[in-house]
Scaffold this motif. Structure first.
Motif, PDB file in Angstrom:
ATOM      1  N   HIS A   1       1.209  27.140  31.200  1.00 29.70           N
ATOM      2  CA  HIS A   1       0.582  28.293  31.858  1.00 29.70           C
ATOM      3  C   HIS A   1       0.089  29.307  30.825  1.00 29.70           C
ATOM      4  CE1 HIS A   1      -0.106  31.426  34.865  1.00 29.70           C
ATOM      5  NE2 HIS A   1       0.540  32.247  34.058  1.00 29.70           N
ATOM      6  N   TYR A   2       0.926  29.632  29.857  1.00 36.09           N
ATOM      7  CA  TYR A   2       0.515  30.645  28.875  1.00 36.09           C
ATOM      8  C   TYR A   2      -0.485  30.103  27.861  1.00 36.09           C
ATOM      9  CZ  TYR A   2       3.306  33.985  31.229  1.00 36.09           C
ATOM     10  OH  TYR A   2       3.783  34.828  32.205  1.00 36.09           O
ATOM     11  N   LEU A   3      -0.502  28.796  27.624  1.00 43.75           N
ATOM     12  CA  LEU A   3      -1.594  28.237  26.829  1.00 43.75           C
ATOM     13  C   LEU A   3      -2.914  28.390  27.583  1.00 43.75           C
ATOM     14  CD1 LEU A   3      -0.028  24.997  25.301  1.00 43.75           C
ATOM     15  CD2 LEU A   3      -0.599  27.131  24.100  1.00 43.75           C
ATOM     16  N   ASP A   4      -2.879  28.199  28.902  1.00 43.39           N
ATOM     17  CA  ASP A   4      -4.083  28.429  29.707  1.00 43.39           C
ATOM     18  C   ASP A   4      -4.527  29.883  29.632  1.00 43.39           C
ATOM     19  OD1 ASP A   4      -4.070  25.766  30.495  1.00 43.39           O
ATOM     20  OD2 ASP A   4      -3.207  26.174  32.482  1.00 43.39           O
ATOM     21  N   ARG A   5      -3.576  30.806  29.622  1.00 40.98           N
ATOM     22  CA  ARG A   5      -3.914  32.234  29.515  1.00 40.98           C
ATOM     23  C   ARG A   5      -4.543  32.532  28.148  1.00 40.98           C
ATOM     24  NH1 ARG A   5      -5.391  33.076  33.656  1.00 40.98           N
ATOM     25  NH2 ARG A   5      -5.745  35.197  32.968  1.00 40.98           N
ATOM     26  N   ILE A   6      -4.022  31.888  27.097  1.00 41.85           N
ATOM     27  CA  ILE A   6      -4.610  32.065  25.765  1.00 41.85           C
ATOM     28  C   ILE A   6      -6.042  31.534  25.762  1.00 41.85           C
ATOM     29  CG2 ILE A   6      -4.494  31.296  23.355  1.00 41.85           C
ATOM     30  CD1 ILE A   6      -1.379  31.501  23.649  1.00 41.85           C
ATOM     31  N   ALA A   7      -6.268  30.383  26.380  1.00 39.72           N
ATOM     32  CA  ALA A   7      -7.625  29.825  26.447  1.00 39.72           C
ATOM     33  C   ALA A   7      -8.564  30.780  27.166  1.00 39.72           C
ATOM     34  CB  ALA A   7      -7.601  28.476  27.155  1.00 39.72           C
ATOM     35  N   ARG A   8      -8.117  31.366  28.262  1.00 42.27           N
ATOM     36  CA  ARG A   8      -8.937  32.319  29.009  1.00 42.27           C
ATOM     37  C   ARG A   8      -9.223  33.564  28.159  1.00 42.27           C
ATOM     38  NH1 ARG A   8     -12.704  34.409  30.997  1.00 42.27           N
ATOM     39  NH2 ARG A   8     -12.556  35.917  32.674  1.00 42.27           N
ATOM     40  N   LEU A   9      -8.211  34.002  27.436  1.00 38.53           N
ATOM     41  CA  LEU A   9      -8.389  35.167  26.571  1.00 38.53           C
ATOM     42  C   LEU A   9      -9.397  34.862  25.462  1.00 38.53           C
ATOM     43  CD1 LEU A   9      -7.530  38.050  25.944  1.00 38.53           C
ATOM     44  CD2 LEU A   9      -5.603  37.120  24.663  1.00 38.53           C
ATOM     45  N   LEU A  10      -9.351  33.671  24.902  1.00 42.94           N
ATOM     46  CA  LEU A  10     -10.320  33.293  23.870  1.00 42.94           C
ATOM     47  C   LEU A  10     -11.739  33.299  24.440  1.00 42.94           C
ATOM     48  CD1 LEU A  10      -8.450  30.439  21.971  1.00 42.94           C
ATOM     49  CD2 LEU A  10      -8.646  32.859  21.344  1.00 42.94           C
ATOM     50  N   ASP A  11     -11.894  32.864  25.686  1.00 43.54           N
ATOM     51  CA  ASP A  11     -13.208  32.915  26.327  1.00 43.54           C
ATOM     52  C   ASP A  11     -13.691  34.359  26.455  1.00 43.54           C
ATOM     53  OD1 ASP A  11     -13.219  30.150  26.607  1.00 43.54           O
ATOM     54  OD2 ASP A  11     -12.595  30.201  28.718  1.00 43.54           O
ATOM     55  N   ARG A  12     -12.798  35.244  26.844  1.00 39.75           N
ATOM     56  CA  ARG A  12     -13.162  36.660  26.986  1.00 39.75           C
ATOM     57  C   ARG A  12     -13.534  37.259  25.633  1.00 39.75           C
ATOM     58  NH1 ARG A  12     -10.094  40.349  30.207  1.00 39.75           N
ATOM     59  NH2 ARG A  12     -11.827  41.675  29.593  1.00 39.75           N
TER      60      ARG A  12
ATOM     61  N   ASP B   1      -4.867  39.785  33.407  1.00 39.28           N
ATOM     62  CA  ASP B   1      -5.346  38.984  32.275  1.00 39.28           C
ATOM     63  C   ASP B   1      -4.190  38.281  31.582  1.00 39.28           C
ATOM     64  OD1 ASP B   1      -8.196  39.797  32.303  1.00 39.28           O
ATOM     65  OD2 ASP B   1      -7.337  41.765  31.874  1.00 39.28           O
ATOM     66  N   PHE B   2      -3.046  38.949  31.551  1.00 38.75           N
ATOM     67  CA  PHE B   2      -1.889  38.397  30.849  1.00 38.75           C
ATOM     68  C   PHE B   2      -1.258  37.250  31.622  1.00 38.75           C
ATOM     69  CE2 PHE B   2       2.589  38.141  29.721  1.00 38.75           C
ATOM     70  CZ  PHE B   2       2.527  38.106  28.341  1.00 38.75           C
ATOM     71  N   ASP B   3      -0.957  37.477  32.898  1.00 35.74           N
ATOM     72  CA  ASP B   3      -0.208  36.444  33.619  1.00 35.74           C
ATOM     73  C   ASP B   3      -1.056  35.600  34.560  1.00 35.74           C
ATOM     74  OD1 ASP B   3      -0.514  37.997  35.960  1.00 35.74           O
ATOM     75  OD2 ASP B   3       1.584  38.640  35.982  1.00 35.74           O
ATOM     76  N   GLY B   4      -2.283  36.030  34.842  1.00 37.10           N
ATOM     77  CA  GLY B   4      -3.136  35.253  35.728  1.00 37.10           C
ATOM     78  C   GLY B   4      -2.690  35.287  37.174  1.00 37.10           C
TER      79      GLY B   4
END
Length: 165
Positions: free
Chosen positions: A11-22, A150-153
């Motif tokens: 889950h938090y790797l997915d959040r990191i991926a989303r953050l990298l997109d942002r 943004d942090f926890d989705g």
């Protein structure tokens, strides 16, 4: 416990991926990535790299697999490559692969031996979240608009919502 650990790291790797997109969509990605949460702390890129690495460091150790060396990423391509490497390394790990044997590891300048569940839940996952939180602090201090969603989705707020000062 094992299934929960795999799910939480994923889950938090997915959040990191989303953050990298942002970050990639921002006007100043490299400025954001070099921002620090405070003097003497790693910059946002390094914090994100360390957070990413803790997913592999935790799950690979308990599964008895070699942890990939992702270095300390400094830019978006390196962070995306690190994320892909970690996802590949942990992608095939199932709850059945996680043992209950003790894990000996370094913690700062010390060495610890912890039962596998304690290592995952008291060391690896909290360290991932610590470094992810510091990355958020660095990015926010550099002007990126971020919130709990943004942090926890999981959280939802109306556009423009803010807590009173």
């Amino acid at each position: 416990m094992q299934a929960a650990a795999i799910s939480a790291f994923g889950h938090y790797l997915d959040r990191i991926a989303r953050l990298l997109d942002r970050i990639a969509d921002a006007d100043n990605p490299q400025t954001l990535l070099t921002a620090r949460p405070a003097p003497g702390r790693f910059c946002a890129a390094e914090q994100l790299g360390i957070a990413t690495g803790f997913a592999a460091r935790g799950l690979c150790a308990v599964a008895g697999r070699e942890t990939p060396d992702i270095g300390l990423p400094a830019n978006l391509p390196e962070l995306r490559a690190a994320l892909a490497t970690v996802r590949h390394a942990i992608g095939g790990i199932s709850p059945a692969d996680l043992s209950n044997r003790p894990v000996t590891h370094s913690a700062g300048q010390g060495t610890l031996t912890q039962p596998a569940d304690e290592f995952l839940l008291h060391y690896a996952l909290p360290n991932m979240l610590f470094h992810l939180s510091l990355a958020y602090a660095a990015l926010a201090s550099a002007g990126m608009t971020l919130g709990k969603a943004d942090f926890d989705g999981l959280h939802t707020y109306a556009p423009g919502f803010s807590f009173p000062d």
